[in-house]
Design an enzyme around this catalytic site. Sequence first.
Site, PDB file in Angstrom:
ATOM      1  N   GLU A 186      39.834  51.519  49.319  1.00 33.04           N
ATOM      2  CA  GLU A 186      38.771  50.702  49.218  1.00 33.04           C
ATOM      3  C   GLU A 186      37.628  50.945  50.368  1.00 33.04           C
ATOM      4  O   GLU A 186      37.216  49.961  50.742  1.00 33.04           O
ATOM      5  CB  GLU A 186      39.155  48.960  49.149  1.00 33.04           C
ATOM      6  CG  GLU A 186      40.034  48.699  48.051  1.00 33.04           C
ATOM      7  CD  GLU A 186      40.390  47.234  47.629  1.00 33.04           C
ATOM      8  OE1 GLU A 186      39.983  46.733  48.660  1.00 33.04           O
ATOM      9  OE2 GLU A 186      40.445  47.134  46.601  1.00 33.04           O
ATOM     10  N   GLU A 257      44.304  49.024  40.711  1.00 33.99           N
ATOM     11  CA  GLU A 257      44.762  47.457  41.174  1.00 33.99           C
ATOM     12  C   GLU A 257      43.975  46.697  39.977  1.00 33.99           C
ATOM     13  O   GLU A 257      42.965  46.341  39.937  1.00 33.99           O
ATOM     14  CB  GLU A 257      44.119  47.007  42.481  1.00 33.99           C
ATOM     15  CG  GLU A 257      44.827  47.829  43.451  1.00 33.99           C
ATOM     16  CD  GLU A 257      44.574  47.179  44.756  1.00 33.99           C
ATOM     17  OE1 GLU A 257      43.796  46.054  44.844  1.00 33.99           O
ATOM     18  OE2 GLU A 257      44.899  47.698  45.953  1.00 33.99           O
TER      19      GLU A 257
END
Length: 699
Positions: A186, A257
């Site tokens: 991320e 995710e």
Amino acid sequence: MMLNLSSCFFYSSLLLLLTAAAFVTVLATVTYDGRSLIIDGQHRILFSGSIHYPRSTPEMWPDLITKAKEGGLDVIQTYVFWNLHEPQQGQYNFSGRRDLVRFIKEIQAQGLYVTLRIGPYIESEWTYGGLPLWLHDIPGITFRTDNNQYKFHMQRFAAKIVNLMKSANLYASQGGPIILSQIENEYGNVEKAYHEQGTSYIRWAAQMAVGLNTGVPWVMCKQDDAPDPMINACNGMKCGTTFKGPNSPNKPSIWTENWTSFYQAFGEKPYLRSAEDIAYNVALFIAKKGSYVNYYMYHGGTNFDRTASAYIITAYYDEAPLDEYGLVRQPKWGHLKELHAAIKSCSDTLLNGTQSIITLGSQQQAYVFRRSSKECAAFLENSGGKESTVKFQNIPYVLPPRSISILPDCKKVTFNSGKVSTQNNARVRAMIPQLKFNTAERWKVYTEAIPNFDDTKLRANKLLDQISTVKDTSDYLWYTFRFNDKAPIVQSLLRVLSQGHVLHAFINGVLVGSGHGTLDSRSFVTECKVNLTNGMNVSLLSATVGMPASGAYLESKVAGLRSVKVQGRDFTNQAWGYQVGLQGEKLQIYTDIGSSKVQWGNFQSSVKPLTWYQTTFDAPAGKDPVVLNLGSMGKGLAWVNGQGIGRYWLSFHTENGDPSQTWYHIPRSLLKSTGNLLVLFEEETGNPLEITLDTVIYK
């Protein structure tokens, strides 16, 4: 029966050949194109679930993986936890819950694939984002940017993990189960904070990872500018809507995710995400030509010991399809299993057919995949909030609000995301008391000493940063000073600004006040009335509830006291004495050996703060998960047979007036049949006589 020598040789040779045949390694080729990952020449739609090996025990792994497979998963996805494996620079640990190779081999034994997220920064609500704290002390280092010191250690650890996997033949290119790897995590959330050095760092990270020659593709999540050949992937709850898509037509659409719930902090309620909502968004992602979906988490597990990041509770993603204890949580598990089966029943058509999108109404549309005149699959979506009847191929279909119907043959609905079948109806989880610790005779107590200034050896004429001083060896740091002034201070306000996250203030060993922050407001002020006369000792216990795990410039984040004032007088820059951790921690009195190093006393009805409690218990009969009901306690830490089972904080309530977590998991593998040692360190004034040992069932 008698065999001659030649017969013995024949049968021995045959046995060797059969044994060798049983262990033939089948090498796999994993590539990708704009449609999907390609395994041995076959395009695949893959369903994956995150299960983190250190958040459960090796004894739990086989059952968790079996249930994941039964739920229709093809892949198990896990992070690699750098600070767990290299707690001290150059000293590695891959034993017990850290045995990554054993975990992956168990996945392989059950016929599933693996996605290995090396990071090595992972966030994951794990202390310090998975980075070892010793990195913090390397001169000139800046994490996660174009910094030579950080890149050196990042590459060294990434290579360590890749070589470990290669030595065990665990990459698909070697016949193993690992089909995908991830570098960084991320980074798009923080890249702008590092300006041009962020861009050059991400290019370097991609090049470095590819140079490790794993033989399988690499992915970067939430990284729109992921350099080729990295696949950029989506994280979130609605990637069918929010994902901008692959940054190249030659890359597949991947969802690393899909949050089945959300992490929970102390003082917060659990986030409840419905099975219907998860299924709707997965179906929409697949309908829009997505080909890989990972559930984060499929099993969250437990943040044992002190591994949770700042303010995060000990249970992790308990609302996942497999709950904290590894039990099936309905209807999520069953509803998603049916979703997977419906999609897989037409996967060839989805992967090889031509997609068209047909408008069926203002908020209704059909995603149609045709491979030939006979092969057709359709996803009928109703994005509106009301039930709608639509016509598709001249046949009426009733679509519940915000749902998708799957028609593997473009005719018959085999699954609707908004309809949970009765066999998957939710069951109620129940905690069944098995043992009460309700007599004073069961408990022994030891009171933690409150240090005075003269007791301390570490001194400084300023308030030290707790992270730099404690180095994550404890949650606790004592700040002490002696009041030297012949003029007393009477009924005055002690005002302490802290980024602690918790503060307990003592004057001459007597508690005068406490305070704490929250996940969203980590700086806080504690104020309490005090009387100070010459020679009095002020002892301030600062407690962190996990290290920070997110944000740019993690190495610069601080904790502990920032200023101390009494009646307008500033004591911030004066002589301070420090004690790192608790005496009970240093002596390890939570272990069998360490407990003998102190004199335990009898339980008294008047409880005191900073008290250690000790008792023993026998394991409950059966195989149901075992938990401690700590609802009567305040805040502290718990150990069973020397193993930390996590932080508890019952006194910090949600807006509904309830604790964020009441039951604390004791894995069966930690227990002996009799004589298990339970030790608690209680910061406040909880009542251990109301603790119970429970087992967990669904009914």
